[in-house]
Design a protein around this motif. Structure first.
Motif, PDB file in Angstrom:
ATOM      1  N   LEU A  21       0.808  -1.206   0.000  1.00  0.00           N
ATOM      2  CA  LEU A  21       0.000   0.000   0.000  1.00  0.00           C
ATOM      3  C   LEU A  21       0.847   1.263   0.000  1.00  0.00           C
ATOM      4  CD1 LEU A  21      -2.792  -0.937   2.533  1.00  0.00           C
ATOM      5  CD2 LEU A  21      -2.989  -0.716   0.068  1.00  0.00           C
ATOM      6  N   SER A  22       2.008   1.192   0.621  1.00  0.00           N
ATOM      7  CA  SER A  22       2.816   2.393   0.741  1.00  0.00           C
ATOM      8  C   SER A  22       3.913   2.475  -0.318  1.00  0.00           C
ATOM      9  CB  SER A  22       3.445   2.442   2.133  1.00  0.00           C
ATOM     10  OG  SER A  22       4.368   1.389   2.275  1.00  0.00           O
ATOM     11  N   ASP A  23       3.878   1.606  -1.301  1.00  0.00           N
ATOM     12  CA  ASP A  23       4.875   1.572  -2.373  1.00  0.00           C
ATOM     13  C   ASP A  23       6.276   1.216  -1.881  1.00  0.00           C
ATOM     14  OD1 ASP A  23       3.393   1.885  -4.621  1.00  0.00           O
ATOM     15  OD2 ASP A  23       3.634   4.047  -4.719  1.00  0.00           O
ATOM     16  N   SER A  24       6.400   0.774  -0.660  1.00  0.00           N
ATOM     17  CA  SER A  24       7.695   0.279  -0.188  1.00  0.00           C
ATOM     18  C   SER A  24       7.472  -1.164   0.221  1.00  0.00           C
ATOM     19  CB  SER A  24       8.212   1.121   0.976  1.00  0.00           C
ATOM     20  OG  SER A  24       7.284   1.099   2.029  1.00  0.00           O
ATOM     21  N   PHE A  25       7.215  -1.985  -0.745  1.00  0.00           N
ATOM     22  CA  PHE A  25       6.843  -3.388  -0.562  1.00  0.00           C
ATOM     23  C   PHE A  25       7.915  -4.106   0.232  1.00  0.00           C
ATOM     24  CE2 PHE A  25       4.431  -6.993  -1.558  1.00  0.00           C
ATOM     25  CZ  PHE A  25       5.270  -8.017  -1.964  1.00  0.00           C
ATOM     26  N   LEU A  26       7.524  -4.578   1.408  1.00  0.00           N
ATOM     27  CA  LEU A  26       8.455  -5.170   2.370  1.00  0.00           C
ATOM     28  C   LEU A  26       9.610  -4.195   2.578  1.00  0.00           C
ATOM     29  CD1 LEU A  26       8.372  -8.924   1.325  1.00  0.00           C
ATOM     30  CD2 LEU A  26       7.208  -7.858   3.233  1.00  0.00           C
ATOM     31  N   MET A  27      10.819  -4.640   2.429  1.00  0.00           N
ATOM     32  CA  MET A  27      11.963  -3.739   2.576  1.00  0.00           C
ATOM     33  C   MET A  27      12.571  -3.544   1.191  1.00  0.00           C
ATOM     34  SD  MET A  27      13.503  -5.265   6.078  1.00  0.00           S
ATOM     35  CE  MET A  27      14.731  -4.018   6.283  1.00  0.00           C
ATOM     36  N   PRO A  28      12.846  -2.312   0.784  1.00  0.00           N
ATOM     37  CA  PRO A  28      13.304  -2.047  -0.571  1.00  0.00           C
ATOM     38  C   PRO A  28      14.451  -2.931  -1.046  1.00  0.00           C
ATOM     39  CG  PRO A  28      12.913   0.016   0.570  1.00  0.00           C
ATOM     40  CD  PRO A  28      12.732  -1.091   1.575  1.00  0.00           C
ATOM     41  N   GLN A  29      15.379  -3.308  -0.173  1.00  0.00           N
ATOM     42  CA  GLN A  29      16.498  -4.111  -0.635  1.00  0.00           C
ATOM     43  C   GLN A  29      16.074  -5.539  -0.977  1.00  0.00           C
ATOM     44  OE1 GLN A  29      16.263  -2.735   2.385  1.00  0.00           O
ATOM     45  NE2 GLN A  29      17.017  -4.060   3.990  1.00  0.00           N
ATOM     46  N   PHE A  30      14.893  -5.971  -0.553  1.00  0.00           N
ATOM     47  CA  PHE A  30      14.423  -7.316  -0.841  1.00  0.00           C
ATOM     48  C   PHE A  30      13.382  -7.355  -1.952  1.00  0.00           C
ATOM     49  CE2 PHE A  30      15.649  -7.644   3.709  1.00  0.00           C
ATOM     50  CZ  PHE A  30      16.748  -8.444   3.505  1.00  0.00           C
ATOM     51  N   VAL A  31      13.031  -6.204  -2.489  1.00  0.00           N
ATOM     52  CA  VAL A  31      12.002  -6.119  -3.519  1.00  0.00           C
ATOM     53  C   VAL A  31      12.589  -6.493  -4.873  1.00  0.00           C
ATOM     54  CG1 VAL A  31      10.445  -4.566  -4.740  1.00  0.00           C
ATOM     55  CG2 VAL A  31      10.770  -4.334  -2.291  1.00  0.00           C
ATOM     56  N   VAL A  32      11.848  -7.302  -5.597  1.00  0.00           N
ATOM     57  CA  VAL A  32      12.249  -7.640  -6.957  1.00  0.00           C
ATOM     58  C   VAL A  32      11.112  -7.222  -7.879  1.00  0.00           C
ATOM     59  CG1 VAL A  32      12.838  -9.504  -8.533  1.00  0.00           C
ATOM     60  CG2 VAL A  32      13.631  -9.589  -6.177  1.00  0.00           C
ATOM     61  N   ALA A  33      11.413  -6.336  -8.800  1.00  0.00           N
ATOM     62  CA  ALA A  33      10.430  -5.961  -9.800  1.00  0.00           C
ATOM     63  C   ALA A  33      10.360  -7.109 -10.789  1.00  0.00           C
ATOM     64  CB  ALA A  33      10.834  -4.671 -10.494  1.00  0.00           C
ATOM     65  N   ASP A 104       8.971 -10.876  -3.420  1.00  0.00           N
ATOM     66  CA  ASP A 104      10.174 -10.963  -2.585  1.00  0.00           C
ATOM     67  C   ASP A 104      10.979 -12.207  -2.946  1.00  0.00           C
ATOM     68  OD1 ASP A 104       8.601 -12.989  -1.532  1.00  0.00           O
ATOM     69  OD2 ASP A 104       8.964 -12.477   0.551  1.00  0.00           O
ATOM     70  N   ARG A 105      12.163 -12.298  -2.399  1.00  0.00           N
ATOM     71  CA  ARG A 105      13.037 -13.470  -2.516  1.00  0.00           C
ATOM     72  C   ARG A 105      13.295 -13.939  -3.941  1.00  0.00           C
ATOM     73  NH1 ARG A 105      10.499 -17.141   2.071  1.00  0.00           N
ATOM     74  NH2 ARG A 105       8.937 -17.250   0.453  1.00  0.00           N
ATOM     75  N   GLY A 106      13.468 -13.054  -4.866  1.00  0.00           N
ATOM     76  CA  GLY A 106      13.872 -13.446  -6.205  1.00  0.00           C
ATOM     77  C   GLY A 106      12.759 -13.901  -7.123  1.00  0.00           C
ATOM     78  N   GLY A 107      11.534 -13.888  -6.654  1.00  0.00           N
ATOM     79  CA  GLY A 107      10.411 -14.199  -7.521  1.00  0.00           C
ATOM     80  C   GLY A 107      10.028 -15.663  -7.577  1.00  0.00           C
ATOM     81  N   ASP A 108       9.017 -15.930  -8.392  1.00  0.00           N
ATOM     82  CA  ASP A 108       8.464 -17.271  -8.528  1.00  0.00           C
ATOM     83  C   ASP A 108       7.917 -17.395  -9.954  1.00  0.00           C
ATOM     84  OD1 ASP A 108       6.884 -19.568  -8.499  1.00  0.00           O
ATOM     85  OD2 ASP A 108       6.109 -19.209  -6.486  1.00  0.00           O
ATOM     86  N   GLU A 109       8.696 -17.974 -10.845  1.00  0.00           N
ATOM     87  CA  GLU A 109       8.316 -18.074 -12.255  1.00  0.00           C
ATOM     88  C   GLU A 109       7.031 -18.872 -12.436  1.00  0.00           C
ATOM     89  OE1 GLU A 109       8.258 -17.133 -16.118  1.00  0.00           O
ATOM     90  OE2 GLU A 109       9.642 -16.309 -14.647  1.00  0.00           O
ATOM     91  N   GLU A 110       6.834 -19.890 -11.616  1.00  0.00           N
ATOM     92  CA  GLU A 110       5.615 -20.697 -11.703  1.00  0.00           C
ATOM     93  C   GLU A 110       4.377 -19.848 -11.402  1.00  0.00           C
ATOM     94  OE1 GLU A 110       3.730 -24.563  -9.454  1.00  0.00           O
ATOM     95  OE2 GLU A 110       5.906 -24.455  -9.677  1.00  0.00           O
ATOM     96  N   LEU A 111       4.486 -18.952 -10.436  1.00  0.00           N
ATOM     97  CA  LEU A 111       3.386 -18.048 -10.105  1.00  0.00           C
ATOM     98  C   LEU A 111       3.092 -17.121 -11.287  1.00  0.00           C
ATOM     99  CD1 LEU A 111       1.367 -16.725  -8.148  1.00  0.00           C
ATOM    100  CD2 LEU A 111       3.266 -15.302  -7.347  1.00  0.00           C
ATOM    101  N   TRP A 112       4.154 -16.561 -11.901  1.00  0.00           N
ATOM    102  CA  TRP A 112       3.938 -15.668 -13.045  1.00  0.00           C
ATOM    103  C   TRP A 112       3.263 -16.411 -14.193  1.00  0.00           C
ATOM    104  CZ3 TRP A 112       2.870 -11.046 -14.207  1.00  0.00           C
ATOM    105  CH2 TRP A 112       2.942 -10.601 -15.526  1.00  0.00           C
TER     106      TRP A 112
END
Length: 129
Positions: A21-33, A104-112
């Motif tokens: 909601l605040s555009d700082s999803f979890l902690m910025p260093q752990f966010v993966v676009a 977070d954590r590098g993503g999940d290709e199966e989810l995508w």
């Protein structure tokens, strides 16, 4: 042990909702676009389709509206916390929606791949006509 683990999962999901909601999803260093795609349909139609499809896959979701955008937050079966950002596609003729994944954590290709499958599935309304 199981109860403690489910409590921790709920806590992480709540943190993700707050961060999304605040555009700082979890902690910025752990966010993966993650990946993004543009699909036909209004924000409402696309968010409804994703909500229905992901819920049917057993993924608990939280939907929020932020300005003119929609955000869908959840946790995949592998435990990856994600946020789908839905917004009107820029410079598109007709109703198109931009869907962006953030996780977070590098993503999940199966989810995508599940998200893409849901987005490209024919509408139930068009099947009955």
């Amino acid at each position: 042990m199981r109860r403690c683990l489910s409590g921790a999962s709920v806590g992480v999901l709540l943190l993700a909702v707050g961060g999304c909601l605040s555009d700082s999803f979890l902690m910025p260093q752990f966010v993966v676009a993650g990946p993004k795609t543009t699909v036909s349909g209004s924000l409402f139609d696309v968010s409804s389709k994703l909500n229905e499809g992901l819920s049917a896959a057993g993924i608990a979701l939280q939907m929020n509206r932020v300005g003119s955008d929609w955000r869908i937050v959840g946790a995949s079966k592998s435990g990856t916390v994600f946020c789908l950002h839905l917004s009107p596609a820029p410079k598109s003729s007709g109703k198109k929606t931009l869907v962006r994944m953030q996780w977070d954590r590098g993503g999940d290709e199966e989810l995508w791949q599940l998200v893409v499958k849901i987005l490209t599935a024919p509408d139930a309304a068009s099947d009955t006509e």
